[in-house]
Design a protein around this motif. Structure first.
Motif, PDB file in Angstrom:
ATOM      1  N   VAL A 150       0.836  -1.200   0.000  1.00 39.85           N
ATOM      2  CA  VAL A 150       0.000   0.000   0.000  1.00 39.85           C
ATOM      3  C   VAL A 150       0.875   1.255   0.000  1.00 39.85           C
ATOM      4  O   VAL A 150       0.543   2.251  -0.669  1.00 39.85           O
ATOM      5  CB  VAL A 150      -0.952  -0.009   1.213  1.00 39.85           C
ATOM      6  CG1 VAL A 150      -1.765   1.285   1.264  1.00 39.85           C
ATOM      7  CG2 VAL A 150      -1.893  -1.211   1.148  1.00 39.85           C
ATOM      8  N   LYS A 151       1.978   1.210   0.712  1.00 40.08           N
ATOM      9  CA  LYS A 151       2.879   2.368   0.740  1.00 40.08           C
ATOM     10  C   LYS A 151       3.381   2.713  -0.660  1.00 40.08           C
ATOM     11  O   LYS A 151       3.547   3.893  -1.006  1.00 40.08           O
ATOM     12  CB  LYS A 151       4.059   2.090   1.662  1.00 40.08           C
ATOM     13  CG  LYS A 151       5.117   3.189   1.698  1.00 40.08           C
ATOM     14  CD  LYS A 151       6.260   2.804   2.605  1.00 40.08           C
ATOM     15  CE  LYS A 151       7.379   3.854   2.542  1.00 40.08           C
ATOM     16  NZ  LYS A 151       8.049   3.862   1.228  1.00 40.08           N
ATOM     17  N   THR A 162      -3.457   8.185  -5.434  1.00 41.80           N
ATOM     18  CA  THR A 162      -4.882   8.048  -5.763  1.00 41.80           C
ATOM     19  C   THR A 162      -5.431   6.657  -5.473  1.00 41.80           C
ATOM     20  O   THR A 162      -6.619   6.409  -5.653  1.00 41.80           O
ATOM     21  CB  THR A 162      -5.122   8.370  -7.249  1.00 41.80           C
ATOM     22  OG1 THR A 162      -4.360   7.468  -8.062  1.00 41.80           O
ATOM     23  CG2 THR A 162      -4.705   9.801  -7.562  1.00 41.80           C
ATOM     24  N   GLU A 163      -4.560   5.751  -5.034  1.00 46.98           N
ATOM     25  CA  GLU A 163      -4.985   4.380  -4.744  1.00 46.98           C
ATOM     26  C   GLU A 163      -5.158   4.183  -3.235  1.00 46.98           C
ATOM     27  O   GLU A 163      -4.447   4.772  -2.430  1.00 46.98           O
ATOM     28  CB  GLU A 163      -3.957   3.376  -5.272  1.00 46.98           C
ATOM     29  CG  GLU A 163      -3.814   3.358  -6.783  1.00 46.98           C
ATOM     30  CD  GLU A 163      -2.755   2.367  -7.240  1.00 46.98           C
ATOM     31  OE1 GLU A 163      -3.128   1.296  -7.722  1.00 46.98           O
ATOM     32  OE2 GLU A 163      -1.555   2.675  -7.105  1.00 46.98           O
ATOM     33  N   LYS A 199      -6.193   4.388   3.511  1.00 52.14           N
ATOM     34  CA  LYS A 199      -5.223   5.263   4.174  1.00 52.14           C
ATOM     35  C   LYS A 199      -5.920   6.266   5.085  1.00 52.14           C
ATOM     36  O   LYS A 199      -5.442   6.567   6.190  1.00 52.14           O
ATOM     37  CB  LYS A 199      -4.384   5.994   3.130  1.00 52.14           C
ATOM     38  CG  LYS A 199      -3.509   5.080   2.285  1.00 52.14           C
ATOM     39  CD  LYS A 199      -2.901   5.837   1.110  1.00 52.14           C
ATOM     40  CE  LYS A 199      -2.161   4.920   0.149  1.00 52.14           C
ATOM     41  NZ  LYS A 199      -1.690   5.638  -1.065  1.00 52.14           N
ATOM     42  N   SER A 200      -7.066   6.756   4.645  1.00 51.12           N
ATOM     43  CA  SER A 200      -7.808   7.723   5.446  1.00 51.12           C
ATOM     44  C   SER A 200      -8.334   7.090   6.731  1.00 51.12           C
ATOM     45  O   SER A 200      -8.237   7.670   7.822  1.00 51.12           O
ATOM     46  CB  SER A 200      -8.973   8.287   4.626  1.00 51.12           C
ATOM     47  OG  SER A 200      -9.772   9.139   5.413  1.00 51.12           O
ATOM     48  N   ALA A 201      -8.902   5.899   6.613  1.00 58.17           N
ATOM     49  CA  ALA A 201      -9.428   5.211   7.792  1.00 58.17           C
ATOM     50  C   ALA A 201      -8.315   4.932   8.794  1.00 58.17           C
ATOM     51  O   ALA A 201      -8.483   5.146  10.002  1.00 58.17           O
ATOM     52  CB  ALA A 201     -10.110   3.907   7.374  1.00 58.17           C
ATOM     53  N   LEU A 202      -7.172   4.464   8.293  1.00 59.15           N
ATOM     54  CA  LEU A 202      -6.070   4.140   9.197  1.00 59.15           C
ATOM     55  C   LEU A 202      -5.544   5.392   9.884  1.00 59.15           C
ATOM     56  O   LEU A 202      -5.250   5.384  11.080  1.00 59.15           O
ATOM     57  CB  LEU A 202      -4.942   3.442   8.435  1.00 59.15           C
ATOM     58  CG  LEU A 202      -3.729   3.030   9.290  1.00 59.15           C
ATOM     59  CD1 LEU A 202      -4.155   2.118  10.432  1.00 59.15           C
ATOM     60  CD2 LEU A 202      -2.676   2.345   8.431  1.00 59.15           C
TER      61      LEU A 202
END
Length: 542
Positions: A194-195, A200-201, A206-209
């Motif tokens: 994920v990093k 845009t992916e 990422k926002s929730a975490l």
């Protein structure tokens, strides 16, 4: 003060609803708790809130576990309170009503994980929560490893898959550790994936975490370092039980592109708001500093001492740093010993025991360097130089506590050893110079020492640096035999725990024996009597 069980958000029937995937009932429950579906779904709160609860859950019920068990057994803490008339865990009389919180807390944290799974599936279909789930996996490993390091066998891989008869199986500690390593390795891979995605992916992920993360505020690089560092910790834990796998897993962690927690800015500290130790220590007076910790720090003239403890107020020892020996007759309890030194934890990053901005210590840079020092001593590839790793571990610990300028002189001290312990209230508890319960290990590195003496030096300084992480300190002391600790003088185990060998584990409680967990299987995996005297799988040092 009467012991109080402190509850976080109680799951109750919500766990069953979430586990069954009954969306309508789950929606109704969440609307009641959160004020309506628009609040529940916004900002991924159905995932964010339970992930926060998983993190905060690691300090919930802190007095019952770990403070009145692992913290005390580690030698870092003690108490002047005469719980159960002075006959309790500290005198090796196992208190089921305290010790049942070990598995109960795991169940709470694992059930939050189930809620997250079901919320992601039912409320946010199509959203990829890879990074968030990786962090959840790391938290589950931390939780289950603590349970296993207390009891041995642990319900981990089968937690969500009971047998047809409703009974849920245990993992042996050996298999659990293998599963922990696999899951940490997987988490590292997922976080790195994920990093490396474009901005845009996985935006929702990422926002929730970022919203849920009480440790690193959504920093995936730091979470990957934590997972990899935990892998190194667990690899070294099995070094006597399975040297080949220990070497394999440790070398994988040392070579991983994820890196390790080697700098204090990467330290893993959960922001818990009010530290439960703030009222256990300062309001209730139920927790004081341990005699062994003060004996080592006094003997070494350790500059970290004022950050770890408060000078005594008792007239017999006023102004001194003095702890209470575990497993003694406390005489009149707090009236006798209540004025001995209280613990504190005033780090360079704030007060870990703060009533408003407390931190729960999971892993720090100092631990990594001491793990590397031991790995280098054993000849593991990629571990570096033993002396350099050892000295860096001390330096990083001093940095954690705001004492960086004092590290060089401390590391040059080749003569100081643990100080004798004097109990002004009862001379029978005194430990004089020359007693085998006092260590003779010094601070300065000595290449001519035997490997065993080098190990004692590494682990003793590691133990000092682990403060106030009692569970990890106790596990390492059992695994290595270091640091040398004071033995109990009052043993109420009825012969089940040896005073000389000291307590090796915490027995399962009736809550587990009478539950839907497969206790007979756990007993078989344990390979010995379900007492505090039976060694764990990794406790194999000759």
């Amino acid at each position: 003060m009467k012991i109080t069980t402190i509850k976080t958000w109680v799951l109750g029937t919500a766990v069953l609803i979430a586990a069954s995937g009954c969306t309508n009932e789950l929606d109704q429950y969440n609307q009641e708790k959160l004020g309506g579906p628009e609040n529940f779904y916004a900002d991924f709160i159905a995932v964010v809130n339970p992930l926060k609860s998983m993190q905060r859950g690691l300090q919930a019920d802190y007095q019952l576990y770990p403070n009145l068990s692992a913290d005390m057994f580690s030698g870092m803490f003690s108490t002047a309170s005469q719980f159960n008339g002075g006959k309790n865990n500290m005198t090796y009389y196992m208190m089921d009503g305290w010790n049942n919180r070990i598995i109960a807390r795991q169940q709470d944290i694992f059930n939050y994980s189930i809620i997250i799974d079901n919320a992601a599936k039912n409320n946010y279909p199509g959203i990829d929560f890879t990074a968030t789930f990786a962090v959840k996996k790391i938290l589950k490993v931390i939780t289950a490893a603590r349970v296993s390091d207390n009891h041995g066998p642990v319900v981990y891989s089968k937690y969500e898959t009971p047998n047809a008869n409703g009974i849920t199986d245990f993992d042996s500690q050996e298999n659990a550790y293998t599963n922990f390593i696999v899951d940490l390795t997987s988490a590292v891979s997922d976080l790195q994936k994920v990093k490396n995605m474009s901005s845009t992916e996985n935006v929702e992920d990422k926002s929730a975490l970022q919203k849920a993360d009480l440790v690193y505020h959504g920093n995936l690089t730091q979470w990957a370092k934590l997972a990899n560092s935990l892998k190194l910790r667990l690899a070294m834990r099995m070094s006597y039980a399975d040297p080949a796998k220990s070497k394999q897993y440790a070398e994988e962690a040392l070579a991983s592109s994820a890196g390790l927690i080697t700098e204090n800015e990467d330290n893993a500290l959960i922001s818990v708001g009010q530290s439960e130790l703030s009222f256990i220590i300062y309001s209730w007076g139920d927790c004081l500093i341990g005699a062994p910790l003060m004996a080592y720090m006094n003997g070494y003239n350790d500059p970290r001492l004022p950050a770890y403890a408060i000078p005594a107020t008792d007239s017999d020892v006023q102004g001194k740093y003095i702890g209470i020996r575990q497993g003694i007759d406390l005489l009149n309890g707090k009236t006798t010993y209540g004025g001995f030194s209280q613990p504190q934890a005033k780090s360079a990053n704030g007060d870990y025991f703060s009533a408003t901005d407390g931190k729960l210590k999971l892993f720090t840079a100092a631990e990594t360097w001491f793990l590397k020092a031991e790995a280098a001593l054993k000849g593991y590839a990629g571990a570096g130089d033993t002396k350099a790793d050892y000295e860096t571990g001390v330096q990083k610990s001093f940095g954690e506590w705001g004492k960086s300028g004092d590290a060089a002189a401390y590391l040059m001290n080749a003569t100081a050893t643990e100080a004798p312990y004097y109990d002004p209230k009862n001379a029978a508890n005194t430990i004089n110079t020359g007693d085998a319960q006092l260590s003779t290990i010094t601070i300065a590195w000595n290449n001519t020492d035997s490997n065993e003496r080098k190990l004692e030096r590494i682990i003793t300084q590691k133990w000092l640096a682990l403060y106030p992480n009692g569970p990890e300190a106790w596990a390492e002391q059992r695994r290595t035999g270091y640091p040398i600790l004071f033995k109990v003088r009052k043993n109420d185990s009825g012969g089940l725990i040896s005073t000389d060998a000291m307590i090796r584990r915490i027995p399962f409680t009736p809550d587990t024996k009478n539950s839907l967990f497969n206790y007979p299987q756990a007993l078989q995996y344990l390979g010995g009597a379900d007492t505090g005297g039976t060694k764990l799988w990794w406790d194999k040092k000759p």
